[in-house]
Design an enzyme around this catalytic site. Structure first.
Site, mmCIF file in Angstrom:
data_model
loop_
_atom_site.group_PDB
_atom_site.id
_atom_site.type_symbol
_atom_site.label_atom_id
_atom_site.label_comp_id
_atom_site.label_asym_id
_atom_site.label_seq_id
_atom_site.Cartn_x
_atom_site.Cartn_y
_atom_site.Cartn_z
ATOM 1 N N GLY A 36 0.797 -1.224 0.005
ATOM 2 C CA GLY A 36 0.096 -0.046 -0.004
ATOM 3 C C GLY A 36 0.639 1.323 -0.019
ATOM 4 O O GLY A 36 0.459 2.234 0.697
ATOM 5 N N ASN A 38 1.332 3.674 -2.382
ATOM 6 C CA ASN A 38 1.126 4.397 -3.410
ATOM 7 C C ASN A 38 0.445 5.728 -2.933
ATOM 8 O O ASN A 38 0.196 6.828 -3.704
ATOM 9 C CB ASN A 38 0.163 3.668 -4.678
ATOM 10 C CG ASN A 38 -1.242 3.273 -3.815
ATOM 11 O OD1 ASN A 38 -1.406 2.915 -2.964
ATOM 12 N ND2 ASN A 38 -2.272 3.813 -4.668
ATOM 13 N N THR A 39 0.063 5.793 -1.540
ATOM 14 C CA THR A 39 -0.484 6.952 -1.044
ATOM 15 C C THR A 39 -0.163 7.113 0.301
ATOM 16 O O THR A 39 0.099 6.014 0.735
ATOM 17 C CB THR A 39 -2.194 7.051 -1.339
ATOM 18 O OG1 THR A 39 -2.569 8.103 -0.867
ATOM 19 C CG2 THR A 39 -2.680 5.840 -0.526
ATOM 20 N N GLY A 40 -0.253 8.048 1.135
ATOM 21 C CA GLY A 40 -0.323 8.262 2.619
ATOM 22 C C GLY A 40 0.765 7.786 3.079
ATOM 23 O O GLY A 40 1.788 8.253 2.636
ATOM 24 N N ILE A 41 0.886 7.258 4.317
ATOM 25 C CA ILE A 41 2.131 6.994 5.188
ATOM 26 C C ILE A 41 2.888 5.935 4.234
ATOM 27 O O ILE A 41 4.161 5.882 4.509
ATOM 28 C CB ILE A 41 1.741 6.716 6.525
ATOM 29 C CG1 ILE A 41 1.122 5.433 6.602
ATOM 30 C CG2 ILE A 41 0.923 7.703 7.531
ATOM 31 C CD1 ILE A 41 0.937 4.936 8.061
ATOM 32 N N GLY A 42 2.385 5.067 3.763
ATOM 33 C CA GLY A 42 2.959 4.204 2.980
ATOM 34 C C GLY A 42 4.024 4.687 1.784
ATOM 35 O O GLY A 42 5.231 4.340 1.728
ATOM 36 N N SER A 164 -3.032 0.340 14.884
ATOM 37 C CA SER A 164 -3.360 1.690 15.287
ATOM 38 C C SER A 164 -3.952 1.807 16.755
ATOM 39 O O SER A 164 -4.066 0.847 17.202
ATOM 40 C CB SER A 164 -4.786 1.750 14.464
ATOM 41 O OG SER A 164 -5.467 2.981 14.900
ATOM 42 N N TYR A 189 -12.981 -2.449 11.898
ATOM 43 C CA TYR A 189 -11.518 -1.708 11.798
ATOM 44 C C TYR A 189 -10.926 -1.933 13.182
ATOM 45 O O TYR A 189 -9.615 -2.312 12.961
ATOM 46 C CB TYR A 189 -11.580 -0.190 11.404
ATOM 47 C CG TYR A 189 -10.216 0.294 11.455
ATOM 48 C CD1 TYR A 189 -9.416 0.145 10.250
ATOM 49 C CD2 TYR A 189 -9.755 1.297 12.375
ATOM 50 C CE1 TYR A 189 -8.148 0.656 9.997
ATOM 51 C CE2 TYR A 189 -8.630 1.870 12.289
ATOM 52 C CZ TYR A 189 -7.780 1.560 11.197
ATOM 53 O OH TYR A 189 -6.395 2.225 10.958
#
Length: 319
Positions: A36, A38-42, A164, A189
């Site tokens: 993952g 491709n965006t955000g914290i990754g 989390s 979640y």
């Protein structure tokens, strides 16, 4: 009052930003997989680690992944940022990814299980797993299983699981793992994030050859020299809340009090490279330091049962 607010702004932002990874460790000749990314914290984790070594960006959406990788290559000057197809909601895709990786790469030093879904309307993966549990836990459980021998061969190596703070609100509902009797997207979640911590602690214990009843963090450098740690990245302004209109609105309204993706990536980077964590395993971090783990996440019997049930669901033997 306005003057006081202006003076307070940098202090508030500094507090929100949290810890920062200070390590300058290089990863020359080393291989990293980030799911993952491709965006955000990754993506920010990949950008940082690409300044240190070879990074494999494992994502479902190849177009977005290639755009992110291209940006990271241009930014870091490292052409060893490689995109590979991985759909964690499909065990066939996970197996295909692992098979291709093992055929092409002889070493793996860091596996960062970063990808995740949040607040999804009720849905199931290709294999019939509830989406949060299937992607956030079972997908990464299978991926780690398939790549573990390569990590052991490349040791010292690290496994980093992005969990989390939401794990505090989770429970492992063995009687209704896939939410078919009752479903709440927020709790689903939380359950999956609790599963991340339980998996991390049980994996650390097994990797170090420890018996039940021994805290995984007591393991030191014994065993395989592969460590496994989990983390809370913080409340980050990212696309993770895209399935909820309310959360998306709240995130925009209170973005000042959220971490940027770069700030949110710091603990992932810390767990991946910090020299002082060479022999630390089975721990849970937040803001680049050890953090409190919920009593449910410390329940060894639940961890062991979840491990066995996960193996059954995935049709694997992992002793």
């Amino acid at each position: 009052v306005p003057v006081l607010l202006l003076v307070a702004v940098p202090y508030i932002r500094r507090y929100v930003a949290g810890g920062q990874c200070k390590s300058t460790a290089k990863l020359e000749g080393k291989v990293v997989i980030i799911t993952g990314a491709n965006t955000g914290i990754g993506k920010e984790t990949a950008r940082d680690l690409a300044r240190r070594g070879k990074v494999i960006v494992a994502c479902r959406d190849l177009a977005k992944a290639e755009a992110a990788a291209s940006e990271i290559r241009a930014d870091t000057g490292n052409q060893q940022v490689i995109v590979k197809k991985l759909d964690l909601a499909d065990t066939k895709s996970i197996r295909e990814f692992a098979e291709k990786f093992l055929a092409e790469e002889k070493e793996l030093h860091i596996l960062i299980n970063n990808a995740g879904v949040m607040l999804c309307p009720y849905s199931k993966t290709a294999d019939g797993f509830e989406m949060h549990l299937g992607v956030n836990h079972l997908g990464h459980f299978l991926l780690t299983f398939l790549l573990l021998e390569r990590l052991k061969q490349s040791a010292p190596a690290r496994i980093v699981n992005v969990s989390s703070l939401a794990h505090h609100g989770g429970r492992i509902r063995f009687h209704d793992l896939h939410g078919e009797k009752s479903y709440n997207r927020g709790l689903a979640y939380c359950h999956s994030k609790l599963a991340n911590v339980l998996f991390t602690r049980e994996l650390a214990r097994r990797l170090q050859g420890k018996a039940q009843g021994t805290a995984p963090e007591e393991s030191g450098t014994r065993g395989t020299k592969v460590t496994a740690n989990a983390l809370h990245p913080g409340s980050v302004s990212s696309e993770l809340v895209r399935h909820s209109f309310v959360m998306t609105w709240l995130w925009k309204m209170f973005s000042f009090f959220l971490k940027t993706p770069w700030e949110g990536a710091q603990t992932s980077i810390y767990c991946a490279v910090a020299e002082e964590l060479d022999s630390v395993t089975g721990q849970y971090f937040s803001d680049c330091q050890p953090a409190y783990v919920s009593p449910r996440a410390r329940d060894e019997e639940t961890a062991k049962k979840l491990w066995n049930v996960s193996c059954e669901l995935l049709h694997i033997q992992w002793d």
